[in-house]
Design an enzyme around this catalytic site. Structure first.
Site, PDB file in Angstrom:
ATOM      1  N   CYS A   2       0.817  -1.212   0.000  1.00 26.24           N
ATOM      2  CA  CYS A   2       0.000   0.000   0.000  1.00 26.24           C
ATOM      3  C   CYS A   2       0.854   1.266   0.000  1.00 26.24           C
ATOM      4  O   CYS A   2       1.879   1.333   0.668  1.00 26.24           O
ATOM      5  CB  CYS A   2      -0.890   0.040   1.231  1.00 26.24           C
ATOM      6  N   ARG A  27       5.300   0.216  -5.938  1.00 24.50           N
ATOM      7  CA  ARG A  27       5.258  -0.617  -4.745  1.00 24.50           C
ATOM      8  C   ARG A  27       4.366  -1.841  -4.929  1.00 24.50           C
ATOM      9  O   ARG A  27       4.461  -2.802  -4.163  1.00 24.50           O
ATOM     10  CB  ARG A  27       4.745   0.201  -3.562  1.00 24.50           C
ATOM     11  N   TRP A  73      -2.885  -2.703  -1.690  1.00 25.10           N
ATOM     12  CA  TRP A  73      -2.479  -4.070  -2.021  1.00 25.10           C
ATOM     13  C   TRP A  73      -3.254  -4.948  -1.046  1.00 25.10           C
ATOM     14  O   TRP A  73      -3.010  -4.917   0.162  1.00 25.10           O
ATOM     15  CB  TRP A  73      -0.965  -4.215  -1.835  1.00 25.10           C
ATOM     16  N   ASN A  99      -1.888   1.804   5.806  1.00 26.04           N
ATOM     17  CA  ASN A  99      -0.956   0.787   5.312  1.00 26.04           C
ATOM     18  C   ASN A  99      -0.624  -0.093   6.505  1.00 26.04           C
ATOM     19  O   ASN A  99      -0.240   0.421   7.550  1.00 26.04           O
ATOM     20  CB  ASN A  99       0.299   1.505   4.777  1.00 26.04           C
ATOM     21  N   GLY A 100      -0.783  -1.410   6.379  1.00 23.09           N
ATOM     22  CA  GLY A 100      -0.489  -2.301   7.512  1.00 23.09           C
ATOM     23  C   GLY A 100      -1.657  -3.227   7.774  1.00 23.09           C
ATOM     24  O   GLY A 100      -2.556  -3.363   6.942  1.00 23.09           O
ATOM     25  N   GLU A 484      18.624 -16.769  -8.122  1.00 27.05           N
ATOM     26  CA  GLU A 484      18.212 -15.406  -8.478  1.00 27.05           C
ATOM     27  C   GLU A 484      17.722 -15.348  -9.935  1.00 27.05           C
ATOM     28  O   GLU A 484      16.737 -14.679 -10.247  1.00 27.05           O
ATOM     29  CB  GLU A 484      19.382 -14.441  -8.224  1.00 27.05           C
ATOM     30  N   LYS A 488      13.979 -14.221 -11.028  1.00 24.76           N
ATOM     31  CA  LYS A 488      13.701 -13.122 -11.972  1.00 24.76           C
ATOM     32  C   LYS A 488      12.722 -13.585 -13.029  1.00 24.76           C
ATOM     33  O   LYS A 488      11.786 -12.883 -13.373  1.00 24.76           O
ATOM     34  CB  LYS A 488      14.981 -12.628 -12.669  1.00 24.76           C
ATOM     35  N   GLU A 491       9.103 -14.210 -11.570  1.00 21.09           N
ATOM     36  CA  GLU A 491       8.466 -12.967 -11.108  1.00 21.09           C
ATOM     37  C   GLU A 491       7.839 -12.178 -12.249  1.00 21.09           C
ATOM     38  O   GLU A 491       6.729 -11.678 -12.125  1.00 21.09           O
ATOM     39  CB  GLU A 491       9.522 -12.025 -10.501  1.00 21.09           C
ATOM     40  N   HIS A 507      19.132 -35.620  -7.869  1.00 24.76           N
ATOM     41  CA  HIS A 507      18.220 -36.090  -6.821  1.00 24.76           C
ATOM     42  C   HIS A 507      16.790 -35.619  -7.058  1.00 24.76           C
ATOM     43  O   HIS A 507      16.013 -35.524  -6.117  1.00 24.76           O
ATOM     44  CB  HIS A 507      18.736 -35.623  -5.452  1.00 24.76           C
ATOM     45  N   LYS A 606       6.716  -4.257  -4.188  1.00 24.61           N
ATOM     46  CA  LYS A 606       8.137  -3.933  -4.084  1.00 24.61           C
ATOM     47  C   LYS A 606       8.601  -3.972  -2.641  1.00 24.61           C
ATOM     48  O   LYS A 606       9.690  -4.416  -2.330  1.00 24.61           O
ATOM     49  CB  LYS A 606       8.347  -2.523  -4.661  1.00 24.61           C
TER      50      LYS A 606
HETATM   51  C1  G6P Z   1       9.649  -8.232  -2.389  1.00 24.70           C
HETATM   52  C2  G6P Z   1      10.284  -7.674  -3.652  1.00 24.70           C
HETATM   53  C3  G6P Z   1      11.611  -8.361  -3.915  1.00 24.70           C
HETATM   54  C4  G6P Z   1      12.522  -8.230  -2.714  1.00 24.70           C
HETATM   55  C5  G6P Z   1      11.855  -8.727  -1.435  1.00 24.70           C
HETATM   56  C6  G6P Z   1      12.639  -8.319  -0.198  1.00 24.70           C
HETATM   57  O1  G6P Z   1       9.277  -9.544  -2.594  1.00 24.70           O
HETATM   58  O2  G6P Z   1       9.406  -7.843  -4.743  1.00 24.70           O
HETATM   59  O3  G6P Z   1      12.223  -7.786  -5.041  1.00 24.70           O
HETATM   60  O4  G6P Z   1      13.692  -8.953  -2.931  1.00 24.70           O
HETATM   61  O5  G6P Z   1      10.561  -8.146  -1.286  1.00 24.70           O
HETATM   62  O6  G6P Z   1      12.595  -6.928  -0.075  1.00 24.70           O
HETATM   63  P1  G6P Z   1      13.707  -6.065   0.608  1.00 24.70           P
HETATM   64  O7  G6P Z   1      13.252  -4.645   0.404  1.00 24.70           O
HETATM   65  O8  G6P Z   1      13.692  -6.452   2.069  1.00 24.70           O
HETATM   66  O9  G6P Z   1      15.010  -6.343  -0.030  1.00 24.70           O
END
Ligand code: G6P
Length: 611
Positions: A2, A27, A73, A99-100, A484, A488, A491, A507, A606
């Protein structure tokens, strides 16, 4: 998650709210709304994007100079017009954005229902609006007192901005857990959940702390605690430029941020690597260095991409500083009964500095007496303020939801830390120490060169954009890179992808391999090179398609893989900084070709400020 924006002053509030909400789109959200206080409080909200809200209000009266805006959100209640914020109390005295999560909302809702309140939405926020109104009407108190009293009854996290129709000269904001920042203009104040909507108006800001309540008139800011103690606002200057939040000619923020990496990594080590390349300084760790050198163990916590950077950190600290390391998902760590001692150093990694699970894990570590450090990107965010010391990554604002430059900046900081601690523990000779610094100093130039191969990654993306599954394999430092790379891809392109330690393939995942399965193998030259060559043969023997990331000039893998993507030669301890980049670009191009919203992928946020 949010996003919050608010304004009080003499300007027309509507464009400020809408621009602010657009700045906060990154966000992640599913609906948006605004509320403007003129003679009455008008509330307009819509499921969907900010542009849907703009269309919706195009024929409405949006004049006024005080207002609040929100991107939601969904947590409690599905995304819908009704559940979108702002929320209005039953008798219309209060309108608020939140927010929260209010964890005891069900109990509060029951009590309010018994007292005659009814609810139009499924949200916890509406419960809070009615709780404030109930106290306000029953106690015949001011809006501020009603809000402070209501907050003493709330369990959970909030960043709140509230309008009261009977006190139209003020905004009241409160924070516990979810971030809020106030921008100070001339006869005007701005409010937002992060600094991005504020920076184009002012650089003077006050970050709210937990339990702070701000009573904001256009020419006055009063800061208090929930229990009514007056506080002196601490004004800070933002180190942000508006250009950092624009796409600057790139199609997407993600692409811009991938291409920024030579500069962002340089910014991460600028001032930390001495110009003669003979020493390292991490000012943020100066006071805690004795404890760091004597540490018995390092525990790294993080979520998502930050957790992957932590895995690279594990190998770095083991290799260079000979320290035992555990890397933990913050969300698991906080609910286990972890053994933490005063001799442990806990390193929290977070781009946003606001991830709720990471913040909670920090609390646990602090209570156990460990030294707690932060590696964060957003200056002034909660984690740097909650930790004993730390190192900023200085990668600049990361707007694309899929983290790219934040990852390489985090790995850069972890490398600098492990080199420095290894040196201070007497484990690195002059020769090794200077060589590692030289290697780090060369990373930006090598990355610059690597980025010139973008078209090659695009061609591979074109060939495999329709695949349903991808497998990513790596060993040693390349295992976190494989994780990673897979993250990517899933996502932003919604293709199922798994990252695996290459030897573990036997395995389980080997059963998945057939002629339709692209397998990305990170196979640059390192100490397990021969082993990864065998893994590639195992994939080829099952007709899998191998896309290999190799060291420039490698002919062995070239003769067996379907495609090779070369990266420059580099010390294996730092090579993850290079190897991840072709994977970022491969995912980016595949997602674009599949028509996905690269910067704002579905369901993702985000900054994950709820658990
Ligand atoms: C969300 C974002 C990711 C990020 C993760 C941790 O899932 O979409 O890109 O890696 O949070 O966020 P931070 O701000 O703690 O690195």
């Amino acid at each position: 998650m949010c996003g919050i924006v608010g304004y009080i002053g003499d300007k027309n509030v509507y464009p400020i709210l809408i621009n602010g909400l657009k700045r906060l789109e990154y966000r992640g959200y599913d609906s948006a709304g605004i509320s403007i206080l003129k003679d009455e409080i008008q509330v307009y909200k819509k499921q969907g994007k900010v542009k849907d809200l703009e269309k919706f209000v195009s024929d409405k009266d949006v004049t006024g100079t005080i207002g609040i805006g929100h991107t939601r959100w969904a947590t409690h209640g599905e995304p819908s017009d009704v559940n979108a914020h702002p929320h209005t109390s039953e008798n219309g005295h209060f309108v608020l954005i939140h927010n929260g999560i209010i964890e005891n909302y069900a109990t509060l809702k029951n009590k309010l229902t018994k007292r005659g309140y009814s609810f139009y939405s499924e949200t916890d926020t509406e419960v809070l609006a009615n709780l404030i109104e109930y106290i306000y009407l029953k106690g015949k108190v001011s809006a501020e007192i009603a809000i402070r009293l209501a907050l003493t009854k709330v369990i959970g996290a909030y960043g709140l901005v509230i309008l009261c129709k009977d006190e139209p000269d003020k905004l009241i904001a409160a924070r516990k857990g979810s971030p809020l920042v106030i921008g100070i203009g001339e006869n005007e104040y701005f409010l937002a959940s992060d600094a991005t909507p504020i920076v184009e108006y002012t650089k003077s800001v006050v970050y709210l702390n937990n339990d702070d309540v701000a009573i904001i008139k256009k020419n006055e800011l009063v800061l208090k605690t929930v229990s009514n103690d007056t506080l002196v606002p601490k004004v800070q200057q933002l180190d942000l430029e508006i250009g950092m939040m624009e796409k600057n000619g790139y199609d997407h923020f993600m692409l811009k941020e991938i291409f920024e990496q030579p500069r962002s990594i340089e910014n991460t080590f600028r001032g930390r690597i001495a110009s003669d390349l003979k020493s390292l300084h991490l000012g943020g760790l100066y006071n805690v260095m004795p404890r760091l050198i004597e540490a018995k163990r390092i525990i790294i916590i993080g979520c998502g991409t930050s957790w992957h950077a932590g895995l690279v950190g594990e190998y770095l600290f083991e290799d260079l500083a000979r320290l035992p390391v555990e890397v933990e998902y913050a969300s698991e760590f906080r609910y286990r009964n972890p053994l933490i001692t005063k001799d442990d150093v806990v390193i929290a990694i977070s781009q946003s500095g606001e991830t709720a699970d990471t913040l909670a894990a920090i609390q646990l570590a602090k209570e156990a007496g460990a030294l707690v450090l932060g590696i964060c990107n957003v200056v002034g965010s909660s984690i740097p303020r909650e930790t004993d010391a730390g190192v900023y990554t200085h990668a600049g604002p990361e707007i694309g939801v899929a983290s790219t430059k934040a990852f390489t900046a985090q790995v850069t900081v972890l490398a600098l830390m492990s080199i420095l601690i290894g040196r201070k523990r007497g484990l690195l000779s002059d020769e090794v120490f200077f060589q590692l610094i030289r290697e780090m100093n060369q990373i930006p130039a090598k990355l610059e060169y690597l980025l010139t191969f973008n078209d090659q990654y695009k061609k591979i993306a074109e060939m495999y954009k329709e695949a349903n599954n991808f497998l990513y394999l790596g060993r040693g430092y390349f295992f976190p890179v494989a994780l990673e790379g897979a993250l990517k891809l899933k996502e932003i392109s919604y293709i199922h992808a798994e990252g695996y330690p290459a030897a573990e393939m036997k395995h389980g995942p080997i059963a998945l391999i057939d002629q339709n399965m692209p397998v990305v193998v990170i196979a640059a030259k390192d100490k397990s090179y021969n082993k990864i060559v065998s893994n590639i043969q195992e994939v080829k023997a099952r007709n899998g398609i191998v896309i290999a990331i190799v060291t420039e000039g490698d002919t062995v893998i070239k003769s067996m893989a379907d495609h090779v993507l070369e990266i420059p030669k580099c010390d294996e301890k730092l090579v993850s900084l290079l190897a991840v980049v072709p994977l970022q670009l491969l995912s980016y191009h595949i997602a674009v070709m599949r028509g996905c919203n690269v910067d704002q992928p579905r369901n993702l946020a985000k900054s994950v400020t709820v658990e």
